[in-house]
Design a protein around this motif. Structure first.
Motif, PDB file in Angstrom:
ATOM      1  N   GLN A 184       0.807  -1.139   0.170  1.00 59.77           N
ATOM      2  CA  GLN A 184       0.198  -0.107   0.087  1.00 59.77           C
ATOM      3  C   GLN A 184       0.845   1.302   0.040  1.00 59.77           C
ATOM      4  OE1 GLN A 184      -3.237  -0.098   2.754  1.00 59.77           O
ATOM      5  NE2 GLN A 184      -2.801   2.084   3.199  1.00 59.77           N
ATOM      6  N   PHE A 195      -5.241  -3.088  -3.494  1.00 63.96           N
ATOM      7  CA  PHE A 195      -6.808  -3.548  -3.569  1.00 63.96           C
ATOM      8  C   PHE A 195      -6.963  -4.433  -4.362  1.00 63.96           C
ATOM      9  CE2 PHE A 195     -10.000  -0.735  -1.474  1.00 63.96           C
ATOM     10  CZ  PHE A 195      -9.104  -0.088  -0.531  1.00 63.96           C
ATOM     11  N   THR A 330       2.086  11.277  -0.749  1.00 67.46           N
ATOM     12  CA  THR A 330       3.076  10.763   0.309  1.00 67.46           C
ATOM     13  C   THR A 330       4.090   9.871  -0.478  1.00 67.46           C
ATOM     14  OG1 THR A 330       1.205  10.987   1.954  1.00 67.46           O
ATOM     15  CG2 THR A 330       3.156   9.691   2.348  1.00 67.46           C
TER      16      THR A 330
ATOM     17  N   ARG C 176      -9.363  -6.880 -14.070  1.00 68.52           N
ATOM     18  CA  ARG C 176      -9.783  -5.648 -13.421  1.00 68.52           C
ATOM     19  C   ARG C 176     -10.530  -5.868 -12.258  1.00 68.52           C
ATOM     20  NH1 ARG C 176     -11.957  -3.142 -10.743  1.00 68.52           N
ATOM     21  NH2 ARG C 176     -12.871  -1.207 -10.818  1.00 68.52           N
ATOM     22  N   ASP C 177     -11.504  -6.875 -12.308  1.00 66.90           N
ATOM     23  CA  ASP C 177     -12.129  -7.334 -11.233  1.00 66.90           C
ATOM     24  C   ASP C 177     -11.612  -8.138 -10.195  1.00 66.90           C
ATOM     25  OD1 ASP C 177     -14.442  -5.942 -12.187  1.00 66.90           O
ATOM     26  OD2 ASP C 177     -15.602  -7.835 -13.198  1.00 66.90           O
ATOM     27  N   LEU C 178     -10.127  -8.206 -10.005  1.00 64.66           N
ATOM     28  CA  LEU C 178      -9.585  -8.619  -8.824  1.00 64.66           C
ATOM     29  C   LEU C 178     -10.085  -7.893  -7.832  1.00 64.66           C
ATOM     30  CD1 LEU C 178      -6.009  -9.286 -10.084  1.00 64.66           C
ATOM     31  CD2 LEU C 178      -7.777 -10.974  -8.974  1.00 64.66           C
ATOM     32  N   GLY C 179     -10.193  -6.547  -7.791  1.00 63.75           N
ATOM     33  CA  GLY C 179     -10.533  -5.847  -6.639  1.00 63.75           C
ATOM     34  C   GLY C 179     -11.487  -4.303  -6.744  1.00 63.75           C
ATOM     35  N   PRO C 180     -11.922  -3.897  -5.813  1.00 60.72           N
ATOM     36  CA  PRO C 180     -12.893  -2.551  -6.341  1.00 60.72           C
ATOM     37  C   PRO C 180     -11.652  -1.462  -6.094  1.00 60.72           C
ATOM     38  CG  PRO C 180     -13.037  -3.405  -4.115  1.00 60.72           C
ATOM     39  CD  PRO C 180     -12.190  -4.368  -4.760  1.00 60.72           C
ATOM     40  N   LEU C 181     -11.845  -0.238  -6.928  1.00 58.79           N
ATOM     41  CA  LEU C 181     -11.033   0.651  -6.655  1.00 58.79           C
ATOM     42  C   LEU C 181     -11.001   1.125  -5.219  1.00 58.79           C
ATOM     43  CD1 LEU C 181     -11.705   2.509  -9.964  1.00 58.79           C
ATOM     44  CD2 LEU C 181     -10.087   0.814  -9.517  1.00 58.79           C
ATOM     45  N   PRO C 182      -9.853   1.865  -4.608  1.00 60.20           N
ATOM     46  CA  PRO C 182      -9.827   2.153  -3.368  1.00 60.20           C
ATOM     47  C   PRO C 182     -10.716   3.306  -2.879  1.00 60.20           C
ATOM     48  CG  PRO C 182      -7.559   2.245  -4.504  1.00 60.20           C
ATOM     49  CD  PRO C 182      -8.466   1.724  -5.577  1.00 60.20           C
ATOM     50  N   SER C 185     -12.187   4.643   0.850  1.00 57.02           N
ATOM     51  CA  SER C 185     -12.376   3.741   1.740  1.00 57.02           C
ATOM     52  C   SER C 185     -11.257   3.765   2.917  1.00 57.02           C
ATOM     53  CB  SER C 185     -12.383   2.182   1.142  1.00 57.02           C
ATOM     54  OG  SER C 185     -11.253   1.884   0.653  1.00 57.02           O
ATOM     55  N   LEU C 186      -9.959   4.230   2.248  1.00 54.59           N
ATOM     56  CA  LEU C 186      -8.654   4.325   3.182  1.00 54.59           C
ATOM     57  C   LEU C 186      -8.899   5.307   4.033  1.00 54.59           C
ATOM     58  CD1 LEU C 186      -5.752   3.184   1.220  1.00 54.59           C
ATOM     59  CD2 LEU C 186      -6.994   1.824   2.899  1.00 54.59           C
ATOM     60  N   VAL C 233     -16.913 -10.418   6.843  1.00 53.16           N
ATOM     61  CA  VAL C 233     -15.793  -9.737   6.085  1.00 53.16           C
ATOM     62  C   VAL C 233     -15.727  -8.265   6.312  1.00 53.16           C
ATOM     63  CG1 VAL C 233     -14.909  -9.413   3.816  1.00 53.16           C
ATOM     64  CG2 VAL C 233     -16.321 -11.185   4.107  1.00 53.16           C
ATOM     65  N   GLN C 236     -14.404  -7.686   9.776  1.00 50.11           N
ATOM     66  CA  GLN C 236     -12.922  -7.867   9.794  1.00 50.11           C
ATOM     67  C   GLN C 236     -12.194  -6.611   9.259  1.00 50.11           C
ATOM     68  OE1 GLN C 236     -11.005  -9.569  11.463  1.00 50.11           O
ATOM     69  NE2 GLN C 236     -11.390 -11.900  11.045  1.00 50.11           N
ATOM     70  N   ASN C 237     -12.804  -6.055   7.890  1.00 44.96           N
ATOM     71  CA  ASN C 237     -12.286  -4.981   7.575  1.00 44.96           C
ATOM     72  C   ASN C 237     -12.235  -3.793   8.423  1.00 44.96           C
ATOM     73  OD1 ASN C 237     -11.695  -6.362   5.349  1.00 44.96           O
ATOM     74  ND2 ASN C 237     -13.207  -5.848   3.850  1.00 44.96           N
ATOM     75  N   PHE C 345       0.053   5.971   2.431  1.00 48.04           N
ATOM     76  CA  PHE C 345      -0.291   5.517   0.948  1.00 48.04           C
ATOM     77  C   PHE C 345      -0.340   6.697   0.013  1.00 48.04           C
ATOM     78  CE2 PHE C 345      -4.306   6.132   3.102  1.00 48.04           C
ATOM     79  CZ  PHE C 345      -5.023   6.986   2.330  1.00 48.04           C
ATOM     80  N   TRP C 346       0.327   6.617  -1.420  1.00 43.89           N
ATOM     81  CA  TRP C 346       0.637   7.521  -2.256  1.00 43.89           C
ATOM     82  C   TRP C 346      -0.347   8.663  -2.141  1.00 43.89           C
ATOM     83  CZ3 TRP C 346       4.627   9.139  -4.743  1.00 43.89           C
ATOM     84  CH2 TRP C 346       4.504   9.498  -5.842  1.00 43.89           C
ATOM     85  N   GLU C 347      -1.665   8.480  -2.283  1.00 47.83           N
ATOM     86  CA  GLU C 347      -2.572   9.555  -2.378  1.00 47.83           C
ATOM     87  C   GLU C 347      -2.731  10.160  -0.956  1.00 47.83           C
ATOM     88  OE1 GLU C 347      -3.115   6.527  -2.937  1.00 47.83           O
ATOM     89  OE2 GLU C 347      -3.870   6.070  -5.103  1.00 47.83           O
TER      90      GLU C 347
END
Lengths: 559, 298, 349
Positions: A184, A195, A330, C176-182, C185-186, C233, C236-237, C345-347
């Motif tokens: 991440q 993700f 960051t 693409r459907d491996l995961g939702p876009l972030p 949520s963070l 789930v 836990q998240n 994280f980057w953003e």
């Protein structure tokens, strides 16, 4: 095969099943070449076999485990026979791991063999890599096989780490949490990568099933391909051998596959399996039931990865905390440097070492005779520096246990390592190179003046000296059967036609490195020098025993 | 991490001297205690008698305190030094009897020397002396009392409660004390000690009072039954026979890796050396006559 | 000194032309020496018996493993001093392990003692192809290439290369459907204004008066447990972000950051439990120094000083949760966290 024993009559025929196969596959042609293939006999050539056999054991025990392991994070209530966790909510993956450990007979044994074999698999690959490195077995024509082997080591480490994450206990979950945190924090794509890998936020309910596929299918498949390639290349190149009488760059001396190596190597497989099984029976490893199910709000002291990830863990642990914030983003230097820059750089350096060395030394010949580590002091020193660097990071990965078991401050251990990872390798390089050179000198002494016999002779004038006995011709050959190390020289600035040589600066650097590489190595004596030393020694003996200047003078200068 | 016992013998040496100096006093205290408790036993209903026995005990405790504790903690337990970080002797006013019972009962106090952390050792004082000291400190200001025996009695704990204790243990304790209660490292030379072979009472008191670095888990937040369940889980862990063989210290992957290298790789390399070793030769012997196999040589 | 022994110049490739005969000529293989088993039939017979005994014992041990599997109850415990173990498991392991070891040791002993031990010489061949083979292959390749017209017919070549290149796209797109876009949520946790701070595991709410100086509570929001029923789930998240620690420090020792004056209650402070380094839950709290240590990488935070990093690889303080007391006197959140919890994280900015 040089063996030209009397041939069987031309009418000889295979037994029926072999004939059936030979008619279709020509197995006879393969067998003819390989049945009596020669392998040199040396203990250090068996190290790679430990890795190969551990891999086979991993596949066998792994298949057993898949019969009961449920790679699912669906939550269930545990009702198995381990009473301390009964009634707890946990993932099916963890519950089925407990079932394997407590309710399937032999399950715990298989789990423990599997885990010990994983520990040994990677350890053996690493020891094998060190043997290959220090003896120069990676040199032409085997550079690609070094890279293939390195690829297996790399894949093996990832495979092991994913396997560690599958049981979904507190320890494995913590390991995955750390991995996820690192992913991440990677620049630019980190959040998205995380993700996609975890199917959303951590922990989610996808990771075990995804990692399971990678663990039992993708990576073992890749390793299998590389193992095949690795072994094929060993057969094609034929094994290297240590220098010795009768051993040349053009032959290989040893025992035939059939029967000696079938028995020795085959037997060794059973020994490796036996030792792993005994470890599985007697030494408890990864007691998942003690860790409890994964819970993102719990953690335990002594949360460490398995040993092969320890150096990475250490590199992350001893890094001071830096982070930059600019242009609305960051950048986490505290992870970028220890996890994303240093390890890949280190790993790349190791993977490309054969090419780097050959470029520096300008040595493009084929080598089948191995170096003794002392005869290439700089390479040996570099190896020691690498081991030291790795070892210090490794200690960093267990700094908390070092602190508690050696009664030192955790913070002091960390501070010490922050400096030691830079200074330690330099020191190790220098010391090792010096030791190698001293050993070379000792060899030279032995060669020129022979063994110390332990016999002290007293000369008539009262002086004492020890008589030296010359070493055997076989040993003398063995000690001198290696290359002279001559540095690469940068050519003249311009060629005969006055055209400037291309890449002059690069070649100058190369010459400099090459001089550094070969500097101070003791060159083996020439034939004349040996002759000289022997006759001199002989003279001396005479001199000391008779002690008459006159006699000495009239003694012919020949031996 | 096993408990550090390296300083055991100097401890004995010093405590012996200390005892020696106050030997007479101790004998006297024993006598008084015996009389006091006998009296208390025979007259349980009498508040007056109770009070006098108690005040007597406090008096004894005060004397013991003056001899053994006041040099660091001050004559009136008001503490010396800053009482923070270096354990020069914090104030003991308000720490309660439980803290005294834990510190002295596990041998941590009296401390041998200032250091990052005071280790557990064989107690210097007898149970009666500890009681007296505790009574004295408790008399200075209200604080947690020594828990009643039934609050840490785990004999009637059910399996479900033990499991719940495990949950509480993993949430509140393992971060420092490790998943098997083996202890772990803290900053600057401090450590969370092993919880193996610790008296249930002392575990209870530790949670209640937060000795040294340890935080407090007060009875209002972590109820007595929570604490009891944790103690029961720890007991179960301690009694558990490792099903997989030697537990390797229950320290996690570091010790496993060490064993893998030393035992696993060590043994296998030894076998490899055996495979490659040239055996004993019949020196100077000519071609074998007997065996046909030998003659087949190239 | 012979030139042959020198590493040759880079541009002058030479293969396998190196003899290391200098300064001492290769004396050839040492004379073969016979083993005792070669010359003494009795010794050879003894070795044979040794090997056979090992094989036989191995067989018996394998049988023993089968007997043990059925005969030993699966929950019986063995104990030899410090060595303990599940009896069934250990019997299986010991029988199999010893048996396998004996087969191996027997085979090796057989090879060492009884098989012919004369060393054999096999010649090596150059790794590269001979000039004839090279010429042959080059000719064949050129012929094939010419016949295909791959070099000549540019249109075919280019369109093929382009389509192969485009094949890479679906290979990536399909993942693409491996995961939702972030998304956001963070940035969010389930903490919100008025949510009670409750004990982890027991879910009991907390009153300020329950906490003494030096206290540590591993806590979570009261709205977490209800989620577990609906979706394990999500639970836990949510827990992975919302876990907190509550401590009580002597108010005099707290250095409050401007703007956070009313975030604590009489020295009771609440911080995210998730390390800002890589996300391990931290609760190694030292009440004397009010430092909290992460057991994963030893980042140390000073909770009396807004959880400032004082050691280790973490770069940011732990986010603080502003506390208040509700009408019934229980601790609640004034609001959610004012910054994202957990690893950078980057953003994040």
């Amino acid at each position: 095969m040089s063996d030209t024993k009397e041939k069987a009559p031309a009418t000889a025929e295979f037994p029926p099943p072999v004939k059936w196969l030979d008619d279709r596959l020509g197995v006879g042609k393969i067998g003819r070449k390989n049945l009596r293939k020669v392998f040199p006999d040396h203990w250090s050539f068996m190290l790679g076999e430990i890795a190969l056999y551990s891999f086979i054991i991993l596949i066998l025990t792994g298949i057993f485990l898949t019969f009961w392991f449920k790679p699912s994070m669906a939550e269930i209530e545990y009702q198995g026979s381990y009473s301390l966790l009964k009634g707890l909510h946990m993932s099916e993956a963890y519950a089925s791991t407990l079932d394997i450990s407590f309710d399937i007979r032999g399950g715990l044994l298989m789990r423990q063999i599997h885990h010990w074999a994983a520990v040994l698999f990677i350890a053996a690959m690493m020891v094998h890599l060190l043997r290959t490195f220090f003896t120069g077995a990676f040199r032409k024509p085997r550079e690609l096989n070094w890279v293939v082997g390195f690829g297996m080591l790399f894949l093996g480490i990832i495979e092991g780490f994913i396997g560690y994450g599958l049981p979904d206990d507190l320890l494995s979950g913590t390991g995955l949490r750390i991995t996820q945190g690192m992913i991440q924090a990677s620049p630019v794509i980190g959040t998205y990568l995380s993700f996609f890998i975890f199917g959303g936020e951590f922990p989610g309910d996808d990771m075990v099933s995804r990692f399971f596929t990678v663990h039992v299918l993708l990576i073992p498949g890749l390793i299998l391909v590389l193992v095949t390639l690795h072994l094929f290349l060993v057969v094609y190149h034929k094994h290297t051998q240590y220098a010795g009488p009768g051993r040349t760059e053009k032959n290989v001396v040893g025992y035939p596959l059939m029967p000696v190596y079938m028995a020795k190597a085959g037997g060794f497989f059973f020994v490796v399996f036996g030792v792993t099984a005994l470890m599985g029976a007697l030494l408890q490893i990864n007691p998942v039931w003690l860790y409890g199910p994964y819970n993102p709000a719990e953690v335990t002291a002594g949360s460490q990865p398995d040993w092969y990830m320890g150096w990475l863990e250490g590199s992350v642990r001893i890094m001071p905390g830096f982070e930059s914030h600019f242009w609305g983003v960051t950048l986490s230097w505290n992870l970028l440097i220890p996890a994303l820059l240093i390890p890949p750089a280190f790993v790349t350096l190791v993977a490309l070492y054969p090419f780097i060395e050959s470029w520096i030394t300008g040595d493009k010949r084929e080598h089948h005779i191995l170096d003794r580590p002392r005869n290439v002091p700089t390479r040996t020193g570099i190896g020691a520096a690498f081991i030291t660097f790795y070892g210090l990071l490794w200690i960093g990965g267990g700094n908390d246990l070092v602190a508690t078991h050696f009664d030192v401050s955790l913070n002091k251990v960390t501070w010490f390592l922050r400096f030691a990872v830079f200074l330690g390798p330099v020191l190790a390089f220098w010391v090792t190179r010096r030791i190698a050179i001293s050993l070379q000198r000792a060899d030279e002494e032995r060669l020129l003046h022979g063994l110390e016999s332990g016999i002290i002779v007293r000369s008539p004038d009262g002086g004492y000296s020890e008589r030296h006995t010359p070493i055997s011709n076989y040993e003398a050959y063995e000690l001198t059967a290696h290359d002279r190390l001559v540095p690469y020289e940068v050519g003249p600035e311009t060629d005969d036609n006055g055209v400037r040589a291309p890449r002059r600066a690069l070649n100058k650097l190369r010459a400099k490195l090459s001089h550094f590489y070969y500097a101070d190595a003791v060159q083996k004596p020439t034939a004349a020098e040996i002759e000289d030393a022997h006759s001199h020694g002989h003279d001396d003996d005479v001199h000391e025993l008779t002690d008459t200047e006159a006699f000495h003078e009239v003694t012919p200068d020949k031996h | 991490m096993s408990e550090k016992r390296t300083s055991l013998s100097p401890a004995r040496f010093l405590s012996a001297r200390r005892r020696h100096r106050s030997a007479g006093l101790v004998v006297l205290l024993f006598g008084l205690l015996a009389v006091g408790s006998a009296y208390a036993a025979f007259a349980p209903g009498s508040a007056v008698a109770d009070n006098s026995a108690q005040s007597q005990q406090i008096e004894e405790g005060k004397k013991l305190f003056a001899v053994g504790c006041s040099s660091c903690h001050g004559l009136n337990a008001e503490g010396s030094g800053n009482g923070e970080g270096d354990m020069a002797g914090p104030s003991l006013i308000g720490v309660g009897a439980a803290a005294v019972d834990f510190q002295v009962g596990t041998g941590r106090m009296p401390a041998m020397q200032p250091g990052a952390q005071v280790p557990r050792k064989t107690p210097t004082y007898t149970p009666e002396e500890i009681e007296a000291l505790a009574a004295y400190v408790a008399s200075l200001a209200p604080g947690p009392a020594v828990p009643a025996t039934d609050s840490y009695d785990i004999s009637k704990v059910t399996d479900e409660q033990v499991t719940r204790g495990g949950e509480l243990f993993r949430t509140n304790c393992t971060a420092c004390h490790n998943f098997a209660g083996k202890g772990g490292a803290l900053p600057n030379g401090k450590y969370a000690p092993s919880l193996m072979n610790v008296d249930p009472k002392h575990i209870y008191e530790a949670m209640l009072t937060g000795p040294q670095q340890m935080p407090v888990f007060s009875d209002q937040v972590m109820l007595p039954e929570d604490k009891r369940d944790i103690i029961a889980y720890l007991h179960a862990l301690q009694e558990q026979k490792d099903p997989g063989g030697f537990g390797l210290g229950r320290l996690g992957p570091v010790s496993e890796g060490l064993w893998g290298w030393l035992v696993g790789i060590g043994l296998l390399v030894a076998v490899a050396v055996w495979i490659g070793a040239k055996g004993v030769k019949a020196k100077g012997h000519g071609a074998p006559g007997a065996k046909a196999e030998g003659a087949k040589a190239e | 000194m012979s030139d042959k022994n020198l590493p040759v110049k880079a541009d002058d490739e030479q293969h396998g032309a190196v003899e290391v005969a200098e300064p001492i000529a290769d004396p050839g293989l040492e004379p073969h020496e016979y083993r005792i088993t070669d010359i003494d039939p009795k010794a050879a017979d003894r070795a044979e018996r040794q090997v056979a005994t090992m094989f036989t014992l191995a067989g018996l041990l394998f049988l023993g493993a089968c007997v043990g599997y059925f005969a030993i109850p699966r929950d019986a415990i063995l104990e030899f001093g410090p060595l303990t173990g599940n009896a069934n498991n250990m019997t299986l392991g010991l029988c199999l392990g010893l048996g396998l070891f004996l087969i191996g040791a027997g085979a090796i002993q057989w090879a060492k003692q009884l098989m012919v031990d004369t060393e054999v010489i096999e010649l090596r061949h150059d790794a590269n192809s001979s000039p004839e083979q090279k010429a042959d292959i080059i000719e064949g390749f050129n012929e094939g290439a010419a016949e295909s017209g791959f070099g000549r017919r540019k249109l075919i070549r280019r369109s093929l290369l382009a389509s192969m290149g485009l094949l890479g796209l679906p290979a990536i797109v399909l993942l693409r459907d491996l995961g939702p876009l972030p998304g956001r949520s963070l940035y969010n946790t389930i903490w919100a204004k008025g949510v009670r701070v409750v004990n982890d595991v027991t879910d009991r709410p907390i009153k300020p008066s329950d906490l003494v100086v030096g206290q540590l509570v591993n806590a979570q929001p009261a709205n977490l447990t209800p989620i577990q029923e609906e979706s394990p789930v999500e639970y836990q998240n949510a827990k992975a972000k919302a876990a907190v620690i509550v401590v009580r420090i002597e108010p005099a020792k707290i250095r409050t950051k401007p703007g956070r004056e009313n975030w604590g209650i009489d020295g009771i402070l609440c911080y995210s439990k998730i390390c800002t380094h890589v996300g391990c839950p931290i609760s190694l709290y030292e009440q004397t120094t009010h430092h909290v240590l992460c057991p994963c990488h030893q980042s140390t935070f000073d909770l009396a000083d807004s959880a400032k990093v004082i050691f280790g690889p973490a770069a940011r303080p732990l986010p603080q949760l502003p506390l208040a007391v509700d009408a019934e006197g229980y601790l609640v959140a004034q609001s959610g966290f004012t910054e994202p919890v957990g690893p950078s994280f980057w953003e994040r900015g």
